[in-house]
Design a protein around this motif. Sequence first.
Motif, PDB file in Angstrom:
ATOM      1  N   GLU A 118      -3.464  -9.455   8.462  1.00  0.00           N
ATOM      2  CA  GLU A 118      -3.890 -10.736   7.907  1.00  0.00           C
ATOM      3  C   GLU A 118      -2.959 -11.244   6.818  1.00  0.00           C
ATOM      4  O   GLU A 118      -2.682 -12.440   6.735  1.00  0.00           O
ATOM      5  N   TYR A 119      -2.485 -10.322   5.964  1.00  0.00           N
ATOM      6  CA  TYR A 119      -1.787 -10.760   4.757  1.00  0.00           C
ATOM      7  C   TYR A 119      -0.309 -10.390   4.722  1.00  0.00           C
ATOM      8  O   TYR A 119       0.433 -10.902   3.888  1.00  0.00           O
ATOM      9  N   GLY A 120       0.125  -9.489   5.583  1.00  0.00           N
ATOM     10  CA  GLY A 120       1.539  -9.183   5.663  1.00  0.00           C
ATOM     11  C   GLY A 120       2.078  -8.278   4.584  1.00  0.00           C
ATOM     12  O   GLY A 120       3.304  -8.175   4.429  1.00  0.00           O
ATOM     13  N   MET A 121       1.210  -7.602   3.835  1.00  0.00           N
ATOM     14  CA  MET A 121       1.713  -6.699   2.794  1.00  0.00           C
ATOM     15  C   MET A 121       2.409  -5.494   3.410  1.00  0.00           C
ATOM     16  O   MET A 121       2.217  -5.164   4.576  1.00  0.00           O
ATOM     17  N   ARG A 122       3.237  -4.831   2.615  1.00  0.00           N
ATOM     18  CA  ARG A 122       4.026  -3.684   3.070  1.00  0.00           C
ATOM     19  C   ARG A 122       3.171  -2.421   3.013  1.00  0.00           C
ATOM     20  O   ARG A 122       2.433  -2.204   2.053  1.00  0.00           O
ATOM     21  N   VAL A 123       3.284  -1.579   4.038  1.00  0.00           N
ATOM     22  CA  VAL A 123       2.538  -0.325   4.108  1.00  0.00           C
ATOM     23  C   VAL A 123       3.536   0.824   4.220  1.00  0.00           C
ATOM     24  O   VAL A 123       4.402   0.819   5.108  1.00  0.00           O
ATOM     25  N   PHE A 144       0.851  -1.187   0.000  1.00  0.00           N
ATOM     26  CA  PHE A 144       0.000   0.000   0.000  1.00  0.00           C
ATOM     27  C   PHE A 144       0.888   1.238   0.000  1.00  0.00           C
ATOM     28  O   PHE A 144       1.767   1.383   0.860  1.00  0.00           O
ATOM     29  N   LEU A 145       0.658   2.124  -0.955  1.00  0.00           N
ATOM     30  CA  LEU A 145       1.299   3.437  -1.004  1.00  0.00           C
ATOM     31  C   LEU A 145       0.266   4.440  -0.518  1.00  0.00           C
ATOM     32  O   LEU A 145      -0.686   4.745  -1.239  1.00  0.00           O
ATOM     33  N   GLU A 190      -1.195   1.983  13.491  1.00  0.00           N
ATOM     34  CA  GLU A 190       0.123   1.399  13.708  1.00  0.00           C
ATOM     35  C   GLU A 190       1.108   2.153  12.825  1.00  0.00           C
ATOM     36  O   GLU A 190       0.717   2.797  11.839  1.00  0.00           O
ATOM     37  N   MET A 191       2.373   2.067  13.154  1.00  0.00           N
ATOM     38  CA  MET A 191       3.395   2.649  12.311  1.00  0.00           C
ATOM     39  C   MET A 191       3.500   1.879  10.990  1.00  0.00           C
ATOM     40  O   MET A 191       3.231   0.673  10.956  1.00  0.00           O
TER      41      MET A 191
END
Length: 343
Positions: free
Chosen positions: A101-106, A82-83, A160-161
Amino acid sequence: MTSDSGDRDDWTRPGTFEVAPGVHRVPLPLPNDGLRAVNVYVLRDDDGLVLVDSGWAIAEARTALDAALKELDCSLGDVRRFLVTHVHRDHYTQAVHLRREYGMRVSLGAGERESLAVSMTPHRNPLAEQLGRLRLLGAGELADTLAGLTGARLSTEDWEMPDDWFHDGQQIRHGDHTLHVVETPGHTRGHVVFHDTGSHLLFAGDHVLPTITPSIGFEAVLSANPLGDFLGSLALVRQRPDARLLPAHGPVTPSVHARVDELIAHHGARLDETEAAVARGAGSAYEVAAQLRWTRREHRLADLDVFNAMLAVTETAAHLELLVAQSRLTRADVDGLRCYATA
């Protein structure tokens, strides 16, 4: 999936709309919010999906995002990153929940660190900083009304950060697209936009909106001159090559430059109106806001709901602070009230 028509009246319609090869607009609902929806943009590639903004962490938004990705024969598990343009809840919070849930990068703009830290404070009133500011600006009764409506303390589960922080000049490559990170403080201190120069697209978040003016001054940790920051950021974007405007709220439109010119003209006129109200004797931001007209329907301050009245007062304060910075007005804090006068 359909091509994006750019319909100004129907942009909130659910679905998946192609705005450029490999780029799709997905409007997600904002129930009980005058903005109606927020656009999330999906960049698709063989390696998965990158999303610009995420939506609000509510069941309706998640259901709509899940359905939209299915139209692309994808799922939430295909999202790699996510950008996020800025830290407001309708852009950031769904990314926080989905990451669990999915561990994608934010990823988020570095200028949002302080406001995000405040939002993560346990059991805080959601508008604590704004309530104190309203009292300083002469809107004590409005602050009391808001305090009564927002008495419940917020959970920190939406906040969250991020995994990493954006900085001006970064480049993000995904498939055939290269997004240039441009820091655009104003709407929030850490707002960023993403300029795809190759495809002539600007993922604008709330920095440039096609039918409304972005709110200024609504964040937990406020800069000294948010309107000055915003106008400077508009000028910076205006210096870059023109592009199609891909906003967070509203339809896709052909030219960023054209809308930037309108926003700059609007705020120039508003500064003059604000200065004139002080010259007529209005001394506080609340008194000035009461003399101005609001929204395209030219409402008076007393006609606005309490939340939008708060935004009107804080935005008036942003105009007043810029007029002080320009030496057109003076400012003094007297007995807990911020007062303005002609220079």
